[in-house]
Design a protein around this motif. Structure first.
Motif, PDB file in Angstrom:
ATOM      1  N   ASP A 105       0.853  -1.189   0.000  1.00  0.00           N
ATOM      2  CA  ASP A 105       0.000   0.000   0.000  1.00  0.00           C
ATOM      3  C   ASP A 105       0.892   1.244   0.000  1.00  0.00           C
ATOM      4  OD1 ASP A 105      -1.308   2.169   2.020  1.00  0.00           O
ATOM      5  OD2 ASP A 105      -2.860   1.193   0.832  1.00  0.00           O
ATOM      6  N   ASP A 106       0.515   2.269  -0.796  1.00  0.00           N
ATOM      7  CA  ASP A 106       1.333   3.476  -0.939  1.00  0.00           C
ATOM      8  C   ASP A 106       1.651   4.124   0.406  1.00  0.00           C
ATOM      9  OD1 ASP A 106       1.488   3.196  -3.652  1.00  0.00           O
ATOM     10  OD2 ASP A 106      -0.162   4.573  -4.088  1.00  0.00           O
ATOM     11  N   LYS A 107       0.674   4.131   1.309  1.00  0.00           N
ATOM     12  CA  LYS A 107       0.872   4.770   2.617  1.00  0.00           C
ATOM     13  C   LYS A 107       1.918   3.995   3.420  1.00  0.00           C
ATOM     14  CE  LYS A 107      -1.679   6.450   6.654  1.00  0.00           C
ATOM     15  NZ  LYS A 107      -3.003   6.543   7.313  1.00  0.00           N
ATOM     16  N   ILE A 108       1.836   2.670   3.376  1.00  0.00           N
ATOM     17  CA  ILE A 108       2.817   1.857   4.108  1.00  0.00           C
ATOM     18  C   ILE A 108       4.197   2.033   3.490  1.00  0.00           C
ATOM     19  CG2 ILE A 108       3.515  -0.511   4.683  1.00  0.00           C
ATOM     20  CD1 ILE A 108       0.565  -1.266   4.782  1.00  0.00           C
TER      21      ILE A 108
END
Length: 292
Positions: free
Chosen positions: A275-278
């Motif tokens: 995931d981009d946020k992770i």
């Protein structure tokens, strides 16, 4: 060692088993064959890890062959470097009372591999058009409507069963199961030698059964049934591969090579992206752990 190409073993047109070789050693030593197998199975094990992470496909490997064809040892050696949780082996014996309460495909369906896993069938749903064809009286135990005696089992019955098996495999393939079917093609003379070894070596005595000799008398009948089953059920979505099995070490290398070649064609099978946020906060997570 000569490169192994799956196309050389895949059944894409009508075959005649008598004309197909049962022996191959690639003109190389057992030591080199063992080394090749080790290299391939490590790559297969890595592929299984990726398959598990991707979690959209499963792999079903069906292994058939006459007694002593080397099914058990092939499974042991080819899948030795897999994560133990990534491969499940099922050996199908005589149907139990519970299994006979269901249709003949039920026990195979409930043993299918989950997405992300390899499933190996040691003897398979094809026993239902092989052993039962050589011994048609076994079919009567299934209590099928309209089948009350052996004479009711005409060619139409077996053709229908082939159609049912093709439909079963098509359904699996359409829902993400990659299917391989391997026939370990053993010569009658090699089987004789292997049975003699079972009798001569004390540590192998337990493998021998007098029933092996009774089934051996039906060798010709089994070959006819195998040939028809292969010809009627080798499909692009569920192909048969005929593996020369008189040399066990070479047979293992061939099966492993075919699996690796065919599976790596599935370019979409790869680890999922984070995931981009992770992904953006990986350094933060790393520092958090390092500061503990």
């Amino acid at each position: 060692m000569k490169n192994i190409t799956s196309a050389n073993y895949k059944v894409t047109e009508k075959i005649d088993l008598e004309s197909i070789a049962t022996y191959n050693d690639f003109g190389t030593s057992n030591k080199k064959l063992r080394k090749s197998l080790k290299e391939i199975r490590i790559m297969l094990g890595a592929f299984q890890d990726t398959l598990y992470a991707h979690s959209k496909y499963s792999v079903l490997i069906c292994i058939q062959g006459m007694d002593t064809a080397g099914k058990d040892s092939l499974i042991r050696e080819v899948f030795k470097d897999f994560n133990a949780r990534g491969v499940v082996v099922h050996s199908f014996k005589v149907p139990t009372a519970l299994e006979l309460k269901h249709d003949y495909l039920w026990r195979h369906y409930i043993a299918l591999p989950a997405k992300g896993k390899f499933g190996v069938f040691n003897r398979t749903h094809y026993e239902n058009v092989l052993v039962t064809r050589v011994h048609p009286e076994y079919i009567l135990n299934e209590n099928i409507p309209g089948i009350d005696k052996v004479s009711d089992l005409d060619q139409e019955f077996w053709d229908t069963r082939f159609e049912q098996i093709n439909s079963f495999e098509r359904h699996l393939a359409q829902n993400g199961t990659i299917i391989f079917k391997f026939f370990l093609h053993l010569s009658k003379e090699e089987q004789r030698q292997r049975l003699l070894r079972r009798l001569a070596l004390k540590r192998k005595n337990w493998k021998f059964s007098p029933g092996d000799l009774k089934e051996r008398l039906l060798w010709g009948k089994y070959q006819v049934c195998y040939e028809e089953a292969i010809n009627k059920t080798s499909k692009p979505h569920a192909p048969w591969f005929i593996i020369p099995a008189d040399n066990k070490k070479a047979a293992r290398v061939i099966v492993a090579s075919i699996l690796l070649e065919e599976l790596t064609k599935y370019k979409e099978i790869k680890e999922p992206e984070l995931d981009d946020k992770i992904k953006a906060n990986l350094e933060i997570y790393k520092k958090q752990l390092e500061s503990e």
